[in-house]
Design an enzyme around this catalytic site. Structure first.
Site, PDB file in Angstrom:
ATOM      1  CG  HIS A 331      -1.884   1.170   1.209  1.00 19.36           C
ATOM      2  ND1 HIS A 331      -2.691   1.471   0.124  1.00 19.36           N
ATOM      3  CD2 HIS A 331      -2.145   2.119   2.152  1.00 19.36           C
ATOM      4  CE1 HIS A 331      -3.410   2.539   0.407  1.00 19.36           C
ATOM      5  NE2 HIS A 331      -3.095   2.954   1.621  1.00 19.36           N
ATOM      6  CG  ASP A 356      -3.591   6.341   2.530  1.00 15.50           C
ATOM      7  OD1 ASP A 356      -3.705   6.525   1.303  1.00 15.50           O
ATOM      8  OD2 ASP A 356      -3.602   5.214   3.052  1.00 15.50           O
ATOM      9  CG  ASN A 396       3.416  -1.636  14.324  1.00 18.33           C
ATOM     10  OD1 ASN A 396       4.320  -2.365  13.944  1.00 18.33           O
ATOM     11  ND2 ASN A 396       3.629  -0.414  14.745  1.00 18.33           N
ATOM     12  CG  ASP A 398      -0.824  -8.900  16.839  1.00 18.71           C
ATOM     13  OD1 ASP A 398       0.232  -8.405  16.404  1.00 18.71           O
ATOM     14  OD2 ASP A 398      -1.026  -9.179  18.026  1.00 18.71           O
ATOM     15  CB  ILE A 466       4.529 -23.432   1.687  1.00 19.85           C
ATOM     16  CG1 ILE A 466       3.604 -24.343   2.491  1.00 19.85           C
ATOM     17  CG2 ILE A 466       4.183 -23.476   0.211  1.00 19.85           C
ATOM     18  CD1 ILE A 466       2.196 -23.837   2.590  1.00 19.85           C
ATOM     19  CB  VAL A 469      10.722 -25.473  -6.527  1.00 22.39           C
ATOM     20  CG1 VAL A 469      11.928 -26.188  -7.135  1.00 22.39           C
ATOM     21  CG2 VAL A 469      10.061 -26.337  -5.463  1.00 22.39           C
ATOM     22  N   GLY A 470      11.146 -22.609  -7.811  1.00 18.29           N
ATOM     23  CA  GLY A 470      11.748 -21.732  -8.815  1.00 18.29           C
ATOM     24  C   GLY A 470      11.011 -20.417  -8.869  1.00 18.29           C
TER      25      GLY A 470
END
Length: 580
Positions: A331, A356, A396, A398, A466, A469-470
């Protein structure tokens, strides 16, 4: 720059004054000056009665007859001797000859910005000698926009080019942007933006008077850059259908957007997203003299209910419905430099302020945000204006994951305190939980017990990883690897449900595009993988033509079974963000 009136002519010294006021990049053909610094005018007498000439200045800003000395939008003053001290608007003799007099006109450091009409009065007659524009002055120590370092003024006020960052925290993509704040017509467009804002339309006299305050001006421009509830510049759109306008990713400069809005008689331009809104706001603020910079927050939370958390909900089959809260993979907003004497008698909250313009939530009934002090965000001082709780959550919050049970109840599974707010300077380092608790304590709508769970979720007994791989490439298969490891002392049977969703960069799903289910056994204190997650999913066929990322959502359901024991379900949800 010379004006002729009966009996004398006036030289406005536009080129000389503008260079001295760092406005010559805008124009040298019209007078554009900064408050708190004097500018010169020369009166050349065409009459033999020069010694009888007494000049009184009348300076008016705002809606004509409504200009008022009490509201500081009108000033009347005489020319003082060279050694006289002046307060507020004043003029002093700088040089004098038999046929001319040069005066230095000074404005107060808190004068209202905007276009002024300048008239002189001699005897009972008043004559207009022209107009000039007054801007904020970050070179003046008494101005609330004062920025001490010259190199920073060169960058955050005078630089017409910059870079806007997009992408994700581990794949940042720079995008060149032309702010163009000194294109000659941009200043007039910025002033027009102020004149058509709803506050000015309701009460022009008070609005023009409030333009002495950069806090007020930045807040108004934050609302006017978006067209959500006024005659603003840009309409936002995130659904990928831009056939009746310009796609947000096609813009690369602010000037074309502002000119299009102006040429269309203040009808909004289609379309913008966060980085476009922010870049246009940066242009308008720099043009009017407020130092500012464009800032990108990666993994940016959007907290809609003000509890400083982003809540995610999962069901047994891994279906994760769109919630009101979300996490954007990036953002973009603006940080503007100004003093905040409205918050503290000291300079505690002076400096960078988040402003913003992206229309996310209403603030005091209007789609705007800020200015919110960066220092307050860093310290968790969420009781301060403007919109500090919302911005604090963006950097910040959670992320709390809930499991929705079949009986309608929900179980809190775990909290992620690290993901939100990546690669930004305002992120709290090494003190995050204390800052979070301080933010909750200060937020008027929350208490500690309402914002933070009394019981910390149990540490998962199965570790999950997870990875790509490429490198992910648009139009190619996605190669992923899933690793599981059990830390329990007994065997585990895991039912694994993998789901992939196409999402916008704002975190909202477009569609579910792929799923896979299988079962695996884990031995005590051992792993059963790495295992390749084989997928025939092509990003070009996933409804992602206009989406900046693909989010792979993984639901891991663990069933611990042993003789005489009950089933203990555990759920973990992971997301892998892939740029396309």
């Amino acid at each position: 720059s010379t004006c002729f009136v009966p009996d004398f002519k006036v030289d406005l010294h536009c080129e000389e004054n503008n260079k001295a006021h760092n406005t010559d990049e805008i124009s040298v053909k019209r007078l554009i000056v900064r408050r708190g610094k004097s500018f010169i005018l020369t009166f050349c007498c065409l009459s033999k009665r020069q010694n009888e000439m007494k000049i009184i200045f009348l300076i008016c800003n705002g809606p004509g007859p409504q200009a008022s000395q009490s509201l500081k939008t009108k000033a009347v003053f005489e020319i003082l001797p060279a050694n006289a001290a002046g307060i507020g608007w004043n003029a002093r003799v700088q040089a004098k000859s038999s046929s001319s007099v040069t005066v230095a006109v000074s404005s107060p450091e808190d004068a209202c910005i905007g276009e002024y009409s300048l008239s002189v009065k001699r005897g009972s007659s008043s004559r207009s000698i022209g107009k000039f524009v007054l801007l904020f002055n970050p070179w003046c120590e008494a101005d609330w926009t004062y920025l001490p370092q010259e190199r920073e003024r060169q960058e955050y006020v005078l630089n017409e080019h910059g870079i806007v960052y997009r992408g994700q925290s581990n794949g940042i993509q720079p995008m060149p942007w032309t702010f163009g704040q000194f294109e000659e017509d941009v200043m007039d467009i910025c002033l027009r933006l102020l004149d058509v804002n709803p506050k000015c339309l309701r009460n022009a006299k008070e609005d023009c008077s409030a333009r002495c305050n950069p806090i007020y001006v930045s807040r108004v421009l934050s609302a006017m850059v978006n067209a959500a509830d006024d005659k603003g510049v840009l309409e936002g759109k995130w659904d990928g259908n831009y056939c009746d306008g310009v796609a947000p990713m096609c813009w690369s400069d602010s000037v074309a957007i502002l000119r299009r809005w102006d040429q269309r008689n203040c009808n909004c331009v289609k379309y913008g997203q966060c980085w476009v809104f922010a870049a246009v706001l940066c242009t308008t603020l720099r043009c009017l003299g407020i130092p500012c910079r464009v800032v990108t927050n990666f993994e940016s939370a959007h907290d809609t209910d003000g509890n400083l958390t982003v809540d995610h909900y999962c069901y047994d089959l891994g279906v994760t419905p769109n919630a009101k809260d979300s996490v954007w993979n990036f953002h973009v907003w603006v940080e503007a430099w100004m003093r905040r004497p409205d918050l503290s008698q000291s300079s505690q909250y002076d400096g960078w302020q988040v402003v913003d313009p992206t229309p996310q939530e209403r603030s005091d009934g209007t789609y705007c945000c800020g200015p919110a002090p960066v220092k307050a965000i860093l310290e968790g001082h969420t009781n301060l204006k403007y919109d500090v709780p919302f911005v604090f959550a963006e950097v910040n919050a959670d992320i709390v994951t809930w499991r929705m049970n079949s009986d309608g109840t929900k179980t809190r599974m775990f909290s992620d305190t690290k993901e939100v707010g990546q690669n930004i300077s305002t992120k709290a380092v090494g003190n995050e939980r204390q800052v979070f608790e301080e933010a909750v304590r200060r937020c008027q709508r929350l208490t500690i017990r309402g914002g933070i769970s009394d019981v910390s979720p149990a540490t998962p007994d199965v570790s999950v990883k997870i990875v790509e791989v490429g490198q992910s490439i648009n139009g190619k298969d996605l190669d992923l690897s899933l690793s599981l490891r059990s830390d329990q002392s007994k065997p585990l049977t895991l039912k694994i449900q993998l789901n992939a969703r196409a999402v916008l960069y704002t975190g909202f799903s477009i569609s579910n595009v792929w799923s896979k289910a299988f079962e695996v056994k884990l031995l005590p204190n051992k792993g059963a993988f790495p295992r390749e997650v084989e997928s025939d999913l092509h990003t070009t066929n996933a409804g992602l033509a206009c989406s900046p990322c693909l989010r792979m959502g993984f639901l891991i359901k663990s069933c611990f079974r042993s003789t005489g024991d009950s089933v203990l379900p555990l759920i973990w949800v992971f997301a892998l963000h892939l740029l396309i």
